[in-house]
Design a protein around this motif. Sequence first.
Motif, short mmCIF file in Angstrom:
data_model
loop_
_atom_site.label_atom_id
_atom_site.label_comp_id
_atom_site.label_asym_id
_atom_site.label_seq_id
_atom_site.Cartn_x
_atom_site.Cartn_y
_atom_site.Cartn_z
N SER A 62 18.56 28.61 35.98
CA SER A 62 17.53 27.98 36.14
C SER A 62 16.59 28.95 35.56
CB SER A 62 17.25 27.79 37.80
OG SER A 62 17.18 29.24 38.30
N ALA A 63 15.33 28.73 35.42
CA ALA A 63 14.03 29.38 34.97
C ALA A 63 12.83 29.44 35.71
CB ALA A 63 14.07 29.06 33.29
N GLU A 64 12.20 30.18 36.02
CA GLU A 64 11.11 30.14 36.53
C GLU A 64 9.79 29.56 36.04
OE1 GLU A 64 7.59 33.61 38.31
OE2 GLU A 64 9.36 34.07 37.22
N GLY A 65 9.37 28.37 36.67
CA GLY A 65 8.16 27.54 36.22
C GLY A 65 8.79 26.32 35.67
N TRP A 66 10.02 26.27 35.48
CA TRP A 66 10.59 25.09 34.91
C TRP A 66 11.16 24.18 35.84
CZ3 TRP A 66 11.73 24.26 29.27
CH2 TRP A 66 11.52 25.42 28.43
N PRO A 67 11.07 22.85 35.73
CA PRO A 67 11.46 21.90 36.43
C PRO A 67 12.98 21.72 36.58
CG PRO A 67 10.90 20.84 34.46
CD PRO A 67 10.39 22.21 34.43
N GLY A 68 13.69 21.02 37.54
CA GLY A 68 15.00 20.77 37.54
C GLY A 68 15.41 20.16 36.28
N TRP A 69 16.96 20.71 35.86
CA TRP A 69 17.31 19.89 34.53
C TRP A 69 16.37 20.69 33.31
CZ3 TRP A 69 17.75 15.46 37.89
CH2 TRP A 69 18.84 15.20 38.73
N TRP A 70 15.59 21.55 33.53
CA TRP A 70 14.69 21.66 32.42
C TRP A 70 13.82 20.84 32.14
CZ3 TRP A 70 19.64 23.78 32.87
CH2 TRP A 70 19.65 24.99 33.52
N GLY A 71 13.73 19.61 32.85
CA GLY A 71 12.92 18.80 32.43
C GLY A 71 13.54 17.83 31.40
N LEU A 72 14.72 17.92 31.10
CA LEU A 72 15.46 17.42 29.98
C LEU A 72 16.49 16.29 30.49
CD1 LEU A 72 16.06 20.67 27.59
CD2 LEU A 72 14.16 18.73 27.39
N GLU A 73 16.52 16.08 31.70
CA GLU A 73 17.51 14.79 32.01
C GLU A 73 17.01 13.74 31.32
OE1 GLU A 73 14.36 14.71 35.12
OE2 GLU A 73 15.15 16.32 33.86
N VAL A 92 17.76 24.33 25.66
CA VAL A 92 16.46 25.29 25.73
C VAL A 92 17.11 26.93 25.98
CG1 VAL A 92 16.74 24.99 28.24
CG2 VAL A 92 14.55 25.75 26.95
N ILE A 93 16.42 27.72 25.23
CA ILE A 93 16.50 29.21 25.65
C ILE A 93 15.52 29.71 26.55
CG2 ILE A 93 16.56 31.20 24.37
CD1 ILE A 93 17.63 30.12 22.07
N THR A 94 15.81 30.36 27.58
CA THR A 94 14.78 30.77 28.45
C THR A 94 14.74 32.36 28.67
OG1 THR A 94 16.39 30.46 30.52
CG2 THR A 94 14.62 28.77 29.87
N GLY A 95 14.87 32.98 27.46
CA GLY A 95 14.90 34.57 27.56
C GLY A 95 13.93 35.14 28.21
N ARG A 96 12.54 34.56 28.32
CA ARG A 96 11.66 35.23 29.26
C ARG A 96 11.47 34.78 30.64
NH1 ARG A 96 6.24 34.21 30.32
NH2 ARG A 96 6.43 32.29 29.12
N THR A 97 12.00 33.52 30.86
CA THR A 97 11.79 33.12 32.31
C THR A 97 12.78 32.68 33.00
OG1 THR A 97 11.58 30.77 31.29
CG2 THR A 97 9.46 32.04 31.74
N GLY A 98 14.05 32.83 32.15
CA GLY A 98 15.55 32.50 32.89
C GLY A 98 15.84 33.43 34.00
N SER A 99 16.53 32.89 34.96
CA SER A 99 16.85 33.53 36.23
C SER A 99 18.38 33.00 36.57
CB SER A 99 16.17 33.26 37.32
OG SER A 99 16.01 31.90 37.90
N GLU A 100 18.92 33.73 37.29
CA GLU A 100 20.61 33.43 37.71
C GLU A 100 21.22 33.52 36.35
OE1 GLU A 100 20.48 30.65 41.50
OE2 GLU A 100 19.26 29.82 40.10
#
Length: 206
Positions: free
Chosen positions: A21-32, A156-164
Motif C-alpha cells: 500500500s502507499a500513504e495517500g493512495w486509494p485502494g489498488w493505487w486507483g488503477l483497477e 506504480v513506484i511508491t518509493g516515497r509514500t509506500g508502506s508495508e
Amino acid sequence: MSETTASLMVDLIISLDGYASAEGWPGWWGLEGPEYLAWLDKEGKKDFTTLMGANTYRVMSSMSEEASEDSSGFSEEEGASLSGLAAMPKIIFSSTLKEPLAWPNSELISGDAVEAVRELKRTRTGTLSTLGSLSLCRSLLTAGLVDRFRLVIFPVITGRTGSERIYDGYPDVALELVDSRTFDGRSQLLEYIPTVIEGPPPARQD
C-alpha cells in the motif's frame, strides 16, 4: 498433491517496487480497471477459503460492511467485490479476537497459524487463499506450505509514500512461472510455484 487435500495460495497485490500500500493512495493505487474487477468477481465464485490475520480481518470486514451500504462512496464494481467477501468462507488467525465474529462465514483459530494451516491442507479440499496478512504469508511460505504464489503487480513506484514492504524477512525462494496475463493493458498477473531454497544455486559450468 492428492485431489482430496487442499492447496494453499499466497495471493498478493503489489506496487512495482514491492509495497502492499502507499500513504495517500486509494485502494489498488486507483488503477483497477474493468478487466481486473471482472477477474476478481470470477475468482470470488471459486471454491476458495480465505485466510487472514486479525488486522486484515478488522480492515476488510469494515470495508465490506461499508460497501454494502447505499451511500458507501465505492464504485459499483468496488462495492460488489468488497461486499461479496461476506459470502466467502473465511478463516481468521488471532489470539485477540473473540467469537462470535461479526463478519458472516468467519471461523476463528487462535492457535499457531502455521500448524493450523498444515492441518487444514491435510483435512480440507479446494483452495486456501490468503488475503493481505503479510506476516502470515511470510510464515506460511517460510514453512514450505505454499503451493502457488500469485501476484498482481500494479504499474506504480511508491518509493516515497509506500508502506508495508512485502518481501522483508522472506527466505530465498525459487519461482517457476505457471501463469501470466495482463489486465486493462497495465496490471500484470504472475503466478508461480515457489520453492524455498537455502541460498543461491551453484554457478553454472558451461
